[in-house]
Design a protein around this motif. Sequence first.
Motif, mmCIF file in Angstrom:
data_model
loop_
_atom_site.group_PDB
_atom_site.id
_atom_site.type_symbol
_atom_site.label_atom_id
_atom_site.label_comp_id
_atom_site.label_asym_id
_atom_site.label_seq_id
_atom_site.Cartn_x
_atom_site.Cartn_y
_atom_site.Cartn_z
ATOM 1 N N TYR A 18 -1.149 1.775 1.626
ATOM 2 C CA TYR A 18 0.261 1.893 1.902
ATOM 3 C C TYR A 18 0.502 3.278 0.850
ATOM 4 N N ASP A 50 3.993 4.977 -0.706
ATOM 5 C CA ASP A 50 5.206 4.790 -0.530
ATOM 6 C C ASP A 50 6.072 6.345 -0.712
ATOM 7 N N CYS A 105 4.845 -9.942 0.638
ATOM 8 C CA CYS A 105 3.794 -9.165 -0.015
ATOM 9 C C CYS A 105 3.089 -9.886 -1.051
ATOM 10 N N PHE A 116 7.704 -2.423 4.985
ATOM 11 C CA PHE A 116 6.788 -1.277 5.264
ATOM 12 C C PHE A 116 6.889 -0.372 6.307
#
Length: 227
Positions: A155, A157, A185, A194
């Motif tokens: 991921y 951000d 998470c 997310f």
Amino acid sequence: MRRADRLFRIVEYLKARRETVTAKELGEELEVGVRTIYRDIADLKASGVPLTGEAGVGYLLSPNYVVRPLLFDDEELEALALGAQMVQSWADPAMAQAARRALDRITAVLPESLGDTIRDSTSYAYPSSGKPSLQIDFTSLRRAIRTRHVVEFAYTDHNGSETKRHIRPLAMIFLAPHWMVAAWCELRCDFRHFRLDRMQSMNVLTRQFQHEAGKTLKDMRQQSEGD
């Protein structure tokens, strides 16, 4: 798909349309061969379903045939038609197809005049050029929510920082033009959201999770309402 479900789907599909539908089109919709469709049509006719047409020409279902009673007002029908179009425009292919099936199912059981309200709807939703591209399998993620499988992915951000995440996916949230997955998470030991367009290299693990106090969708909603 069970044969009984397929036969019912054929009736729904034909009921929702005014023009003849070929066996090839039916086969593609139901993901079966043309010969299977021919057998199904023959069985439906034998059971009294008022089908007209023949192989190589197409089939048509009498508009007077009633599958089952179902009534909505004009506003409800327009909302359903628009909602189905929005799903087709913004969701993954599997959900888009499900939306089409659902709308066909509704149209199939309506009286002719109400069916026209859906077919002649004046509200539209077209695919947008602003739809973010995804590098993950949207359909697999949705199914992981239903089957309670842990998901791992990389991921990035909003600051450009990259992390590896393992989550318990709980729900899908659409905040146009972005889709998000709400989850517990395991890295942060807390609820997180997310964006799907920031997820990469996603894998649905064989590991499943059970609902635990403090880690469920209900808990997440209560926490959000309390903030």
